[in-house]
Motif scaffolding. Structure first.
Motif, mmCIF file in Angstrom:
data_model
loop_
_atom_site.group_PDB
_atom_site.id
_atom_site.type_symbol
_atom_site.label_atom_id
_atom_site.label_comp_id
_atom_site.label_asym_id
_atom_site.label_seq_id
_atom_site.Cartn_x
_atom_site.Cartn_y
_atom_site.Cartn_z
ATOM 1 N N TRP A 42 1.551 -1.193 0.186
ATOM 2 C CA TRP A 42 0.353 0.008 -0.091
ATOM 3 C C TRP A 42 1.065 1.688 -0.273
ATOM 4 O O TRP A 42 0.781 2.340 -0.882
ATOM 5 C CB TRP A 42 -1.108 -0.018 1.444
ATOM 6 C CG TRP A 42 -2.295 1.325 1.011
ATOM 7 C CD1 TRP A 42 -1.774 1.915 1.757
ATOM 8 C CD2 TRP A 42 -2.961 1.248 0.149
ATOM 9 N NE1 TRP A 42 -2.917 3.122 1.829
ATOM 10 C CE2 TRP A 42 -3.483 2.684 0.145
ATOM 11 C CE3 TRP A 42 -3.631 0.429 -0.816
ATOM 12 C CZ2 TRP A 42 -4.524 3.402 -0.338
ATOM 13 C CZ3 TRP A 42 -4.383 0.990 -1.189
ATOM 14 C CH2 TRP A 42 -5.216 2.471 -1.768
ATOM 15 N N ASP A 77 -2.057 -5.454 -0.560
ATOM 16 C CA ASP A 77 -2.927 -4.575 -0.226
ATOM 17 C C ASP A 77 -4.173 -4.444 -0.764
ATOM 18 O O ASP A 77 -4.359 -4.920 -2.029
ATOM 19 C CB ASP A 77 -2.551 -3.181 0.514
ATOM 20 C CG ASP A 77 -3.399 -2.353 1.679
ATOM 21 O OD1 ASP A 77 -4.088 -2.066 1.393
ATOM 22 O OD2 ASP A 77 -2.417 -2.937 2.536
ATOM 23 N N ASP A 78 -4.617 -3.588 -1.175
ATOM 24 C CA ASP A 78 -5.945 -3.555 -1.676
ATOM 25 C C ASP A 78 -6.449 -3.336 -2.908
ATOM 26 O O ASP A 78 -5.486 -3.133 -3.114
ATOM 27 C CB ASP A 78 -6.368 -1.997 -1.158
ATOM 28 C CG ASP A 78 -8.293 -1.635 -1.014
ATOM 29 O OD1 ASP A 78 -9.099 -2.314 -1.794
ATOM 30 O OD2 ASP A 78 -8.539 -1.322 -0.848
ATOM 31 N N TYR A 119 -5.156 -9.027 1.596
ATOM 32 C CA TYR A 119 -6.312 -7.565 2.802
ATOM 33 C C TYR A 119 -7.679 -7.758 1.552
ATOM 34 O O TYR A 119 -8.038 -8.259 1.171
ATOM 35 C CB TYR A 119 -6.089 -6.078 1.996
ATOM 36 C CG TYR A 119 -6.718 -5.495 2.286
ATOM 37 C CD1 TYR A 119 -6.643 -4.461 2.970
ATOM 38 C CD2 TYR A 119 -7.618 -5.690 1.118
ATOM 39 C CE1 TYR A 119 -7.158 -3.369 3.339
ATOM 40 C CE2 TYR A 119 -8.693 -3.733 1.112
ATOM 41 C CZ TYR A 119 -8.595 -3.075 2.442
ATOM 42 O OH TYR A 119 -8.828 -2.083 3.124
ATOM 43 N N CYS A 127 -11.975 -0.220 1.850
ATOM 44 C CA CYS A 127 -11.588 1.132 1.232
ATOM 45 C C CYS A 127 -11.035 1.939 -0.175
ATOM 46 O O CYS A 127 -11.415 2.744 -0.539
ATOM 47 C CB CYS A 127 -10.320 1.205 2.020
ATOM 48 S SG CYS A 127 -10.770 1.669 3.470
ATOM 49 N N ALA A 128 -11.254 0.805 -1.094
ATOM 50 C CA ALA A 128 -10.959 1.614 -2.313
ATOM 51 C C ALA A 128 -11.957 1.181 -3.181
ATOM 52 O O ALA A 128 -12.557 1.102 -4.556
ATOM 53 C CB ALA A 128 -9.834 0.800 -3.270
ATOM 54 N N LYS A 153 -4.914 -8.744 6.593
ATOM 55 C CA LYS A 153 -5.075 -7.602 7.249
ATOM 56 C C LYS A 153 -6.437 -7.433 7.163
ATOM 57 O O LYS A 153 -6.484 -6.880 5.704
ATOM 58 C CB LYS A 153 -4.129 -6.506 6.437
ATOM 59 C CG LYS A 153 -4.479 -4.975 6.823
ATOM 60 C CD LYS A 153 -3.442 -3.939 6.082
ATOM 61 C CE LYS A 153 -4.185 -2.534 6.017
ATOM 62 N NZ LYS A 153 -2.820 -1.594 5.378
ATOM 63 N N ASP A 155 -9.661 -4.584 7.534
ATOM 64 C CA ASP A 155 -9.886 -3.251 7.369
ATOM 65 C C ASP A 155 -10.796 -2.929 7.674
ATOM 66 O O ASP A 155 -11.615 -4.365 8.406
ATOM 67 C CB ASP A 155 -9.091 -2.351 5.633
ATOM 68 C CG ASP A 155 -8.823 -1.272 5.963
ATOM 69 O OD1 ASP A 155 -9.263 -0.405 6.587
ATOM 70 O OD2 ASP A 155 -8.315 -0.801 4.404
ATOM 71 N N TRP A 190 -7.971 1.059 12.601
ATOM 72 C CA TRP A 190 -8.292 2.318 12.882
ATOM 73 C C TRP A 190 -7.479 3.131 13.970
ATOM 74 O O TRP A 190 -7.835 4.482 13.748
ATOM 75 C CB TRP A 190 -8.190 3.554 11.631
ATOM 76 C CG TRP A 190 -9.006 3.024 10.471
ATOM 77 C CD1 TRP A 190 -7.797 1.907 9.420
ATOM 78 C CD2 TRP A 190 -9.755 3.592 9.372
ATOM 79 N NE1 TRP A 190 -8.960 2.080 8.722
ATOM 80 C CE2 TRP A 190 -9.772 2.262 8.956
ATOM 81 C CE3 TRP A 190 -10.873 3.654 10.177
ATOM 82 C CZ2 TRP A 190 -10.744 1.962 7.376
ATOM 83 C CZ3 TRP A 190 -12.589 3.617 8.823
ATOM 84 C CH2 TRP A 190 -11.919 3.062 7.845
ATOM 85 N N ARG A 207 -3.950 -1.779 15.088
ATOM 86 C CA ARG A 207 -3.974 -1.092 14.250
ATOM 87 C C ARG A 207 -4.452 0.112 15.123
ATOM 88 O O ARG A 207 -5.175 0.549 16.241
ATOM 89 C CB ARG A 207 -4.223 -0.036 12.379
ATOM 90 C CG ARG A 207 -3.960 -0.773 11.536
ATOM 91 C CD ARG A 207 -2.971 0.283 11.730
ATOM 92 N NE ARG A 207 -3.015 1.772 11.443
ATOM 93 C CZ ARG A 207 -3.073 1.708 9.459
ATOM 94 N NH1 ARG A 207 -3.721 0.991 8.837
ATOM 95 N NH2 ARG A 207 -4.348 3.068 10.075
ATOM 96 N N ASP A 211 -4.177 6.352 8.975
ATOM 97 C CA ASP A 211 -3.188 6.158 8.345
ATOM 98 C C ASP A 211 -1.874 6.695 8.471
ATOM 99 O O ASP A 211 -1.640 8.068 7.827
ATOM 100 C CB ASP A 211 -3.684 5.875 6.805
ATOM 101 C CG ASP A 211 -4.484 4.922 5.759
ATOM 102 O OD1 ASP A 211 -5.270 4.491 7.252
ATOM 103 O OD2 ASP A 211 -4.759 4.385 5.016
ATOM 104 N N MET A 254 1.926 0.404 8.720
ATOM 105 C CA MET A 254 3.535 0.382 8.207
ATOM 106 C C MET A 254 4.771 1.467 7.981
ATOM 107 O O MET A 254 3.588 2.285 7.852
ATOM 108 C CB MET A 254 2.924 -0.340 6.973
ATOM 109 C CG MET A 254 1.855 -1.446 6.429
ATOM 110 S SD MET A 254 0.670 -1.766 5.554
ATOM 111 C CE MET A 254 0.017 -0.029 4.989
#
Ligand code: GLA
Length: 411
Positions: A42, A77-78, A119, A127-128, A153, A155, A190, A207, A211, A254
C-alpha cells in the motif's frame, strides 16, 4: 433440594474456573509470538498491485538480505480483486493483475521460503470500493486458506450492516480459526474504538491510528488522515503498558522508511522508534530499487533484535522536554534499549541516566550504540548530541557483566 446458597456457591465456582482456564491475553492461534516482519504494497503502490510486483518483491526480499534479517510476509493490500463477486459468491482476483490467481502467487512466495498476506475489509466494501467480507466471512476465509494465504489485514471500510465492531472483527476471527490454516489476523480498525482495550483475544495485531504518511509531522489532529511519524508516536505514548503481549501487538501502521519526504535520519528515527514499540515491521517501500542506505536501515539486526524481544512491556516514554524525548524498553536479558529523540531542527544535546531508564544502580554500564555499532562504558550518564529529526539508540547493560563481556570481545 439445593439451597440458594449452594446454587450461588456453585455458580461462583463455575465462573472462577472459567476465568482461571480462559485467559484472554492474546488470540490463541499460536501466531505472531514476535511482531510480524514483512512488506505491504500500500504505502508505495496503492492500487497498482500485481503478481509481477509481489513476485519481484519476494525475490528482492531474499537478495537484499531482508529475509535473512527476519522479514517473512509479502502482503498484498487493497485492489487485488474484481469489483464483483463470482457466480458462487467467491472473491475473484483481477485477472489482469493476477493472471494465474492468488494460489500461484502464494506458491511462488512459499518457494522462496516466505509467506503471503492478503487484504479484505470488515464491511460491504474495501476502502477502494471492492467487495468486502461482511456476511461472507466463512466463505472468504476458506478461500484464503485454499489459496495458501498466511496473513490477513482486515480493514474497516464499507457499510457495517448494523453490526458492531466486535461482531464484525470476531466473525472473521472465528472464520479464520475454522479455515484449517494458520493465518495471522491483523485488525485495521484505525484505533477508532480503542482496540488496545478489547482486541487481544480477537487479533494478533491491531492498528492504533489513522493512516501513516511519509512525513516527519503533519500538524493534523490525531484522529484524521494523514498522520506523520511524530503524531503517531505521540498517540503510542498514551497507550497502556499492558496492551501488547506476544501474539497481540499494537500496530502504529506500516513503515515509511525510504519513502516520500523522509530524510535518512528521519527514516532511522522512525525505524528505531517502531522497534522500541514492538511494532510489526512491515516495510512499505519499493524493495526492488531501494538504496543501500535504506536497505541498511531495514536490515539493522541490532535494532530488529530490540523489536523482536519481549522483556515484559513495549517501549515507553521516560521523559520529554519540549522537543527532546527519552524512550526506553526493558529487554528480556535485563538490558534496556534507550532512544534519545530530537524532534526539532538543529542539533541538541540530550541526556538521561541509566537508572531513569529502568537499569539497576551499578558502578559502570556497557553502552552499545545500535546505529554506530560501537561500545563504550558509562558510569550512569547517557548523553549524546542528536541532529535534526534524528535519534541516538543504545542498548545498555548494568554492571560488570556487560563491561567484562565487552572487554573480552576486544581482546
Ligand atoms: C485504509 C487502510 C490502509 C490501506 C487502505 C487501502 O486506508 O488503513 O492501510 O489498507 O485502506 O484502501
Amino acid at each position: 433440594m439445593l439451597s440458594r446458597r449452594k446454587i450461588f456457591a456453585a455458580a461462583v465456582a463455575v465462573m472462577l474456573s472459567a476465568l482461571a482456564f480462559t485467559p484472554v491475553y492474546a488470540l490463541d492461534n499460536g501466531l505472531a509470538r514476535t511482531p510480524p516482519m514483512g512488506w505491504n504494497s500500500w504505502n508505495s503502490f496503492h492500487c497498482d498491485v500485481s503478481a509481477k510486483l509481489v513476485e519481484e518483491t519476494a525475490d528482492a526480499m531474499v537478495t537484499s538480505g531482508m529475509k535473512a534479517a527476519g522479514y517473512t510476509y509479502v502482503n498484498i493490500d487493497d485492489c487485488w480483486l474484481l469489483k464483483k463477486r463470482g457466480r458462487s459468491g467467491g472473491l475473484v482476483p483481477d485477472p489482469k493483475k493476477f493472471p494465474h490467481g492468488i494460489k500461484a502467487v502464494a506458491a511462488y512466495v512459499h518457494r522462496k521460503g516466505l509467506k503471503l498476506g492478503i487484504y479484505e475489509s470488515a464491511g460491504a466494501t474495501t476502502c477502494a470500493g471492492y467487495p468486502g467480507s461482511i456476511g461472507h466471512e466463512k466463505q472468504d476465509a476458506a478461500q484464503f486458506a485454499r489459496w495458501g494465504v498466511d496473513y490477513l489485514k482486515y480493514d474497516n471500510c464499507g457499510d457495517y450492516q448494523g453490526e458492531t465492531y466486535l461482531q464484525r472483527y470476531t466473525a472473521m476471527r472465528d472464520a479464520l480459526a475454522q479455515s484449517g490454516r494458520p493465518i495471522v489476523y491483523s485488525l485495521c480498525e484505525w484505533g477508532n474504538k480503542a482496540p488496545w482495550t478489547w482486541a487481544q483475544p480477537v487479533g494478533n495485531l491491531w492498528r492504533t491510528t489513522q493512516d501513516i504518511t511519509p512525513r516527519w509531522e503533519t500538524d493534523q489532529p490525531v484522529d484524521q488522515y494523514p498522520q506523520g511519524i511524530m503524531e503517531i508516536l505521540d498517540q503510542q505514548a498514551a497507550l497502556t503498558a499492558a496492551a501488547s503481549h506476544p501474539g497481540a501487538w499494537n500496530d502504529p501502521d506500516m513503515l515509511e522508511v525510504g519513502n516520500g519526504y523522509l530524510t535518512g535520519d528521519e527514516s532511522r528515527a522512525h525505524f528505531s522508534l517502531w522497534a522500541l514499540l514492538n511494532a510489526p515491521l512491515i516495510a512499505g517501500n519499493d524493495l526492488r530499487s531501494m538504496s543501500k542506505e535504506v536497505r541498511d536501515i531495514l536490515t539493522n539486526r541490532e535494532v530488529i533484535a530490540v523489536d523482536q524481544d519481549w522483556g515484559g512491556r513495549q517501549g515507553y516514554r521516560v521523559s520529554e522536554d519540549g522537543n527532546t524525548q527519552v524512550w526506553a524498553k526493558p529487554m528480556s536479558d535485563g538490558s534496556v534499549a534507550v532512544i534519545l529523540l530530537n524532534r526539532r531542527r538543529g542539533p541538541v544535546s540530550i541526556a538521561t541516566t541509566a537508572q531513569a531508564t529502568g537499569l539497576k544502580p551499578a558502578g559502570s554500564y556497557r553502552v552499545r550504540d545500535l546505529w554506530k555499532h560501537t561500545d563504550s562504558v558509562s558510569h550512569g550518564r547517557i548523553e549524546a548530541t542528536v541532529g535534526t529529526h534524528a535519534v541516538a539508540m543504545y542498548r545498555i547493560w548494568a554492571g560488570s557483566k556487560g563491561t567484562l563481556e565487552m572487554a573480552a570481545k576486544k581482546e
